[in-house]
Design a protein around this motif. Sequence first.
Motif, short mmCIF file in Angstrom:
data_model
loop_
_atom_site.label_atom_id
_atom_site.label_comp_id
_atom_site.label_asym_id
_atom_site.label_seq_id
_atom_site.Cartn_x
_atom_site.Cartn_y
_atom_site.Cartn_z
N LYS A 108 0.82 -0.78 -0.19
CA LYS A 108 -0.41 -0.11 -0.14
C LYS A 108 0.77 1.46 -0.20
O LYS A 108 0.34 2.54 -0.64
CB LYS A 108 -0.91 -0.04 1.51
N ASP A 129 2.19 1.30 -4.04
CA ASP A 129 0.42 1.15 -5.03
C ASP A 129 -0.64 0.43 -3.88
O ASP A 129 -0.89 0.10 -2.97
CB ASP A 129 0.75 0.43 -6.32
N GLU A 130 -2.01 0.86 -5.17
CA GLU A 130 -2.78 0.49 -4.04
C GLU A 130 -2.65 -1.64 -4.52
O GLU A 130 -2.83 -2.01 -5.44
CB GLU A 130 -3.77 1.02 -5.34
N HIS A 146 -12.58 -1.71 -1.48
CA HIS A 146 -11.99 -1.35 -2.83
C HIS A 146 -12.34 -1.39 -3.98
O HIS A 146 -11.79 -1.01 -5.05
CB HIS A 146 -10.63 -1.25 -2.96
#
Length: 658
Positions: free
Chosen positions: A388, A391-392, A424
């Motif tokens: 995280k 990046d996602e 998400h």
Amino acid sequence: MKKCCWKILKRSLIICDSPCNNKFGLCRNEIIVGKRTYNNGIIYENFITTNRNEIKSLVVTNNKTRAMVSIINLQEEFYEYSNGCKPHNINELWNYYMEQKRNFLNNIPIYLHLTLLKTLYEKREIEKVLTIIKYLRGRENLVKWFNNNLMILEYIVKLNIEEIIKNFNFLNTKGNLPIPTIVDLIKSLVKEKEIITAEELFGKLGKEYYDVEIYNSMMDGYIKCVRENKLEKSLYILEMMQRNKIRPNIKTYNILLNLFGKVKAQSEAERLFGDIIENGIEPDERGYQGVILSCAKNNDIGKCFHYFDRMIDKGISPTIYHYSTLMSACVKSGYPEIAIDLYKEMVYTTNIRPNGVILTTLMCAWTRLRRKRSYKKKDLDQIFEDIKKYDEPDLIAYTTLINAKSKQLKLDEAIQVYQQMLMHNIKPNVYTYTTLIDASAKLRNLSTALRLFDDMKRMNVSPNQFTYCSIMSAYINNGQLENAFRTFEEMKQNGLNPDIACVNCLLDACNRSGSMKSFFELYSDTIKKYHLIPDNATVTIYIDACTYNNYFNAGKKFYGQIIKNNFSFSVIRLNNQNILAIINFIIKSGNLGEFANLLNFMKQKLFHPSPFIKLVIYNHLNELNNDKEIEAVNRVLHGWSDIPTKRDLIKFKKKYSR
């Protein structure tokens, strides 16, 4: 297409305008001004090009900020605006442009047109871009080839692919279009999956422009867009290059090496890599990436590290892509510890910052570790949190974490990760759901398994055979054999042919529930109706079913056919589990004379009995004091395998005594 057109304009239009002689030039690389060299800057003074022709010029920069600074300098030095106007930004310049459009075309250097054209296109103000193109094409001294370029650009902006092809076909383009423009146009079409259009352009221009970059762009297009025969098509481009006497460059070799890597053509990649070195060309980092990828795809870890070490010896620093490829290969080949060591080397020695892909691979390595004593329980969760930071987390990262939690039978934690995915807006795939359902089945949590199965259908994720097998296991573990068979029928109705794993699941359930009628019917359908070949698990299940349900005649017939090689699946090499099942059947059925026959069969098949198998046989015969059968077994083992000693039998009894 919209996202790619800018690259054609931004990278390719480097225009030289000389009002004195009405000539335009294109250049791609450096410009020599006196004794100075400029790259991608705005220069307006006498300079000498590579062909030593003195002309006045403008080079349009790729950097918007530098462009505006240079424009202001040029305005002060070379151009006097009417009415005392002095634009300081693009909007002011555009307003001035529109006010002076009648006199603007022939009195203002073309670089101002192009500055507006590039900047406005970058801002996606398409109507203004088309206006500028229209005005430029109305310029009195605009040479024919540049007018043709603007015509093509106009069609590109309007996304009119057919008109692009039409005009390329009818315009006299030979020798007039800049190579970078052609290359970037082909690349743009490739990026937008317009491979047929790119082929049409290449078919025309490839015959007129003998430039290696055009061929490279088409070859790269085949690799990126064509699903089938990409290797054949790419090699055909290489053959055309050889036929037209165009020498491949390092980029050509890199494209081919990476293609060989993607299609698992290791021998071809290594042969090409060797040819490159023999021709006196030292591969760069992309070339090494291609050959390492080809070895990784074939799980040849030794060769992967051979080329990796060679690259370092040649002074080429490995990139994150090299480490990612090596780590993935190690995980898939069963060497997770090496993958973790590579990660530590990458981060702490070469100081490469990890990304989401690398950390996801690290998670996969962690889940496959056989010994986790040196790792804390929260290591996996920490890696996920680290992802995280960069990046996602993507689908693979979430699914890997779910898989790890499921293997540890931490279903509640796995469900929490699944819920985070949904929050998400990351859509789970069939593997995600199957992993969760399988964990629920193992924990006999039927309600959770069915709820996940319903979620899967609502999310339009089609279940596969493994999913249905997990649902069947959930029913079976809760004593609902009838519902398991109903699920089996649903799977077939949905067009999924059962595999041997699904059948084995139901056969074992029938065995445990004593439903031997259903057992024999399903086994018959497996071979005659579904045309499946039983595997080692099927053999063990069948023999165990006959053993524990007292179907000794059926078991004897089945075992006899295995010995006589009367089954189509007799080519399957029996394993220790199969042999132990047969031994157990012989003991339960009381047919002790079969021990010698079984060992003879193993001897013929070059299947050496393990010490445990021999001790099971001798222990049973000694308990019955059956000296005759002991002697028969001794004769088979003599000269072939060691005969257990009395001391071995005593140890065995102590260890396995009831």
